[in-house]
Write a protein that holds these residues in place. Sequence first.
Motif, PDB file in Angstrom:
ATOM      1  N   VAL A   1      13.026  -6.145   2.002  1.00  0.00           N
ATOM      2  CA  VAL A   1      12.792  -5.387   0.772  1.00  0.00           C
ATOM      3  C   VAL A   1      11.443  -4.669   0.766  1.00  0.00           C
ATOM      4  O   VAL A   1      11.034  -4.139  -0.269  1.00  0.00           O
ATOM      5  N   GLY A   2      10.758  -4.628   1.890  1.00  0.00           N
ATOM      6  CA  GLY A   2       9.533  -3.845   1.947  1.00  0.00           C
ATOM      7  C   GLY A   2       9.831  -2.363   1.917  1.00  0.00           C
ATOM      8  O   GLY A   2      10.920  -1.922   2.312  1.00  0.00           O
ATOM      9  N   ALA A   3       8.883  -1.585   1.434  1.00  0.00           N
ATOM     10  CA  ALA A   3       9.055  -0.133   1.408  1.00  0.00           C
ATOM     11  C   ALA A   3       9.235   0.402   2.819  1.00  0.00           C
ATOM     12  O   ALA A   3       8.768  -0.192   3.795  1.00  0.00           O
ATOM     13  N   TYR A   4       9.935   1.535   2.942  1.00  0.00           N
ATOM     14  CA  TYR A   4      10.118   2.186   4.239  1.00  0.00           C
ATOM     15  C   TYR A   4       8.750   2.555   4.813  1.00  0.00           C
ATOM     16  O   TYR A   4       7.800   2.853   4.077  1.00  0.00           O
ATOM     17  N   ARG A   5       8.636   2.550   6.134  1.00  0.00           N
ATOM     18  CA  ARG A   5       7.331   2.693   6.788  1.00  0.00           C
ATOM     19  C   ARG A   5       6.596   3.983   6.430  1.00  0.00           C
ATOM     20  O   ARG A   5       5.366   4.013   6.413  1.00  0.00           O
ATOM     21  N   ASP A   6       7.325   5.055   6.134  1.00  0.00           N
ATOM     22  CA  ASP A   6       6.677   6.325   5.799  1.00  0.00           C
ATOM     23  C   ASP A   6       6.469   6.519   4.296  1.00  0.00           C
ATOM     24  O   ASP A   6       5.872   7.517   3.884  1.00  0.00           O
ATOM     25  N   ALA A   7       6.974   5.577   3.501  1.00  0.00           N
ATOM     26  CA  ALA A   7       6.914   5.713   2.043  1.00  0.00           C
ATOM     27  C   ALA A   7       5.649   5.055   1.500  1.00  0.00           C
ATOM     28  O   ALA A   7       4.986   4.279   2.196  1.00  0.00           O
ATOM     29  N   PRO A   8       5.288   5.333   0.254  1.00  0.00           N
ATOM     30  CA  PRO A   8       4.158   4.646  -0.362  1.00  0.00           C
ATOM     31  C   PRO A   8       4.394   3.138  -0.378  1.00  0.00           C
ATOM     32  O   PRO A   8       5.538   2.680  -0.424  1.00  0.00           O
ATOM     33  N   PRO A   9       3.337   2.327  -0.359  1.00  0.00           N
ATOM     34  CA  PRO A   9       3.503   0.869  -0.349  1.00  0.00           C
ATOM     35  C   PRO A   9       4.262   0.383  -1.580  1.00  0.00           C
ATOM     36  O   PRO A   9       4.124   0.929  -2.672  1.00  0.00           O
ATOM     37  N   GLY A  10       5.065  -0.639  -1.394  1.00  0.00           N
ATOM     38  CA  GLY A  10       5.813  -1.195  -2.509  1.00  0.00           C
ATOM     39  C   GLY A  10       7.011  -1.968  -2.021  1.00  0.00           C
ATOM     40  O   GLY A  10       7.040  -2.480  -0.896  1.00  0.00           O
ATOM     41  N   LEU A  11       8.017  -2.048  -2.871  1.00  0.00           N
ATOM     42  CA  LEU A  11       9.259  -2.736  -2.549  1.00  0.00           C
ATOM     43  C   LEU A  11      10.419  -1.765  -2.656  1.00  0.00           C
ATOM     44  O   LEU A  11      10.334  -0.758  -3.366  1.00  0.00           O
ATOM     45  N   ARG A  12      11.509  -2.076  -1.948  1.00  0.00           N
ATOM     46  CA  ARG A  12      12.725  -1.274  -2.043  1.00  0.00           C
ATOM     47  C   ARG A  12      13.902  -2.233  -2.159  1.00  0.00           C
ATOM     48  O   ARG A  12      14.208  -2.955  -1.222  1.00  0.00           O
ATOM     49  N   ILE A  13      14.533  -2.241  -3.319  1.00  0.00           N
ATOM     50  CA  ILE A  13      15.614  -3.171  -3.604  1.00  0.00           C
ATOM     51  C   ILE A  13      16.943  -2.411  -3.544  1.00  0.00           C
ATOM     52  O   ILE A  13      17.175  -1.489  -4.334  1.00  0.00           O
ATOM     53  N   TRP A  14      17.818  -2.778  -2.614  1.00  0.00           N
ATOM     54  CA  TRP A  14      19.119  -2.122  -2.548  1.00  0.00           C
ATOM     55  C   TRP A  14      20.002  -2.647  -3.675  1.00  0.00           C
ATOM     56  O   TRP A  14      20.231  -3.846  -3.799  1.00  0.00           O
ATOM     57  N   CYS A  15      20.481  -1.723  -4.492  1.00  0.00           N
ATOM     58  CA  CYS A  15      21.293  -2.071  -5.661  1.00  0.00           C
ATOM     59  C   CYS A  15      22.686  -1.455  -5.573  1.00  0.00           C
ATOM     60  O   CYS A  15      23.356  -1.279  -6.596  1.00  0.00           O
TER      61      CYS A  15
END
Length: 385
Positions: free
Chosen positions: A340-354
């Motif tokens: 759930v970590g942000a994609y490597r090129d994206a701003p820092p954060g989380l990425r939750i697949w919904c």
Amino acid sequence: MTDLTPPAKRPANPRFSSGPCAKIPGFSLDHLADAPLGRSHRAAIGKAKLKEAIDLTREILGVPADYRIGIVPASDTGAVEMAMWSLLGARPVEMLAWESFGEGWVTDVVKQLKLDAKVQVAPYGQIVDFTTVDFDRDVVFTWNGTTSGCRLPTGDAIPASRAGLTICDATSAAFAMDLPWDKLDVTTFSWQKVLGGEGAHGMLILSPRAVERLETYTPAWPLPKIFRLTSKGKLIEGIFVGETINTPSMLAVEDYLVALKWAKSVGGLQGLVNRATANAKVVWEFCAANPWIANLAETADIASTTSVCLKFTDPRITDGETFAKAVAKRLEKAGVAFDVGAYRDAPPGLRIWCGSTVETSDVQALMPWIAHAFDAEIASLAAAA
């Protein structure tokens, strides 16, 4: 003092990766027992399975009868590249990007095909203003930015009377968002996103206008075999009834068929859209209730319902990348959310697949764990200060 007791409830399925994505609920390898393993994809049984996959895709997505649907190599990437290399160059081109994959298509068109394209790039959290786009050009864009969590809300700004073609990478939108087929000339996606299928196979959907371009235009550059959609100036119709260009995995085809049949059982496209929207709303409401976290999308109308990207906004965080990675690591170590970590090129954060294969109850169970991980990392920062 902050209570750092872990939440009692855990997600039943901790798989929130944005690709490959969670399998359908209740999935078992036993579901694939009907796969014609060891049989040729050119045998009657193989061709029938491939055609069934195309037919069910058309039925569930509501693709018009006069649009062609083909199964192509190399996942969504292969489908997009096939479209760009086969179709672009006949007219001026406009490239739109608001995340890393869209920027990748820009690079390929400008640096590899060497076309003098107009390029519009929006920062993460925003999308390009479609009212500024010249649709007399061929326009290439992603519907939903998988790495930015920003989507095109509607196709209203795309004119029906456009002279150019629209080429849409819809890989994290198809089966979870309404796609206006009359506004899309080329649409691509892969099996491993919203339906949780396996990788390496892409889908290419062509409007009659796109077919006409293929049959009346020859690119200036050579096309490798896996990109060729025409022969002697005519569309290779076999590709669009299951006669694939290269050898597909019949196990992966069976898996896609199982997912398509599950999609029908939950209400077809509308049922899938409703499931993804319900999941995303859980995360949006969590953000609204907690001032230290926010949706990366700057406005609600463009917020993705599949790849929901989040940013930490607490002023005590001085190194956003390190903090976000530590939170994601805590969630994985606890076994409550993987990848759930942000994609490597994206701003820092989380990425939750919904997406539609995720159960809303699992998203609901995850939210307190994100709060717990956040509190634990903030406590670590305070202890280190």
